[in-house]
Write an enzyme that holds these catalytic residues in place. Structure first.
Site, PDB file in Angstrom:
ATOM      1  N   VAL A   1       0.858  -1.176   0.000  1.00 51.42           N
ATOM      2  CA  VAL A   1       0.000   0.000   0.000  1.00 51.42           C
ATOM      3  C   VAL A   1       0.899   1.233   0.000  1.00 51.42           C
ATOM      4  O   VAL A   1       1.811   1.341   0.826  1.00 51.42           O
ATOM      5  CB  VAL A   1      -0.881  -0.016   1.272  1.00 51.42           C
ATOM      6  CG1 VAL A   1      -1.756   1.228   1.338  1.00 51.42           C
ATOM      7  CG2 VAL A   1      -1.727  -1.283   1.316  1.00 51.42           C
ATOM      8  N   CYS A   2       0.654   2.157  -0.913  1.00 51.41           N
ATOM      9  CA  CYS A   2       1.490   3.363  -1.005  1.00 51.41           C
ATOM     10  C   CYS A   2       1.342   4.229   0.246  1.00 51.41           C
ATOM     11  O   CYS A   2       0.227   4.597   0.625  1.00 51.41           O
ATOM     12  CB  CYS A   2       1.113   4.174  -2.232  1.00 51.41           C
ATOM     13  SG  CYS A   2       1.894   5.801  -2.249  1.00 51.41           S
TER      14      CYS A   2
END
Lengths: 130, 102, 119
Positions: free
Chosen positions: C77-78
């Site tokens: 997940v960024c």
């Protein structure tokens, strides 16, 4: 640049093309797309940035966002050169269809025809479109 | 080197399919997914544009998306092939890169 | 083939995450290697374990989480996109981790293909 620095990566160099097709502000894609471009350049990859369709509106000059209370990120495009992103293209047909010309743009770009952009796309390893 | 293009928007709502077809070179493939599968229907206001490329580009639509939208009995564009997710994976492998016309 | 997957939409508004999931599952079944699934833009919402859709509908957070754990697929997940949207380590479903955008670029460098799913 988060946890990545330029000298940490010495893997292969690939041809990455970022295809910008969306106008700014109405959706977040243009802003967050630009962040990916800057990170990719920090990996010393062969980066091309292409503005087609409504993406050409991203680099329209004279953006003034105080009235909508959003961050004006168009000056960031001027930073691309500092990241050694030099392959920046806009499509002639997309500009013309939207009543824009080179003088309307916030950064110097190379204007290519749709056919030339198609040729360029074909030579890429990775294409990411926002 | 030839590209796989994916289109996931209905041609009756957005220009993505036209935008894609205008740039898709002969020898490339166009795969319609999600709402893009409405572009696979024959006899619509959008059919001619995509039909005219049959033979020069390969046309595919994702079968599960066609079925989900109640289109399985409707005539589809000549030359268009229905594939499943495994077929989608095969196309990604067959073509040199993927451009998603989001 | 080594594949990188980019998911740009959340699990509820758009079909993108569903298609990405079905594609990833099919690729694994065919014996391909998934280098990484990277969640960007609203795609970060696919990692939120507090999501609680009706029980008669699919739960993409759980599906991704299980796929990640069963097949050892990295679900990243960024961090910047996650912070914007209030997603943090405490909210992450099992199998997800938060990391930098560099992980997306690296997936593109290592992978033979990068496939984007979005709106």
């Amino acid at each position: 640049m988060e946890d990545w620095e330029e000298d940490e990566f010495d893997g292969p160099v690939k041809k990455f093309m970022y295809v910008n097709r969306k106008a700014p502000y109405g959706t977040v894609y243009a802003l967050e797309g630009l962040e990916v471009v800057l990170i990719t350049a920090a990996f010393d990859q062969d980066v091309s940035l292409v503005f087609i369709d409504d993406g050409v509106f991203q680099i329209k000059k004279d953006q003034e966002t105080s009235g909508v209370n959003m961050k004006n990120f168009s000056p960031t495009y001027r930073a691309l050169e500092g990241y050694e992103v030099e392959k920046v293209y806009a499509e002639k047909e997309s500009l013309e269809a939207r009543g824009l010309s080179e003088e309307d743009l916030v950064i110097p770009v190379e204007i290519l025809s749709a056919a030339e952009i198609s040729e360029l796309m074909d030579t890429q390893d990775m294409i990411v479109s926002f | 080197m030839a590209l796989l293009h994916t289109v996931n928007k209905s041609p009756f709502e957005r220009n993505s399919l036209s935008d894609c077809l205008r740039r898709a070179k002969n020898g490339s493939a166009v795969l319609l997914i999600e709402d893009g599968v409405y572009g696979a229907l024959q006899g619509t206001s959008a059919s001619d544009e995509i039909s005219s490329r049959d033979g020069s580009i390969k046309l595919y639509a994702l079968g599960p998306d066609v079925d989900a939208r109640g289109l399985s009995e409707k005539p589809l564009i000549d030359g268009l092939e229905l594939i499943d997710y495994a077929g989608f994976v095969d196309l990604v492998e067959e073509y040199s890169s993927v451009q998603s016309w989001l | 083939m080594k594949l990188g997957i980019l998911v740009n939409e959340g699990p509820f508004t758009h079909q993108a995450s569903d298609t990405a999931y079905q594609f990833t599952k099919a690729a694994l079944e065919k014996g391909h290697e998934i280098v990484r699934v990277f969640f960007y833009h609203d795609g970060v919402n696919n990692s939120n374990k507090q999501a609680d859709p009706p029980s008669d509908d699919r739960n993409l957070v759980t599906l991704w989480s299980e796929l990640g754990q069963e097949h050892g697929v990295e679900l990243v997940v960024c961090v910047a996109a996650a912070m914007r949207r209030g997603i943090n380590d405490d909210l992450l479903a099992a199998g997800f981790k938060i990391s930098g955008l560099g992980q997306l670029v690296e997936a593109g460098i290592i992978g033979d293909r990068l496939v984007t799913f979005g709106d």
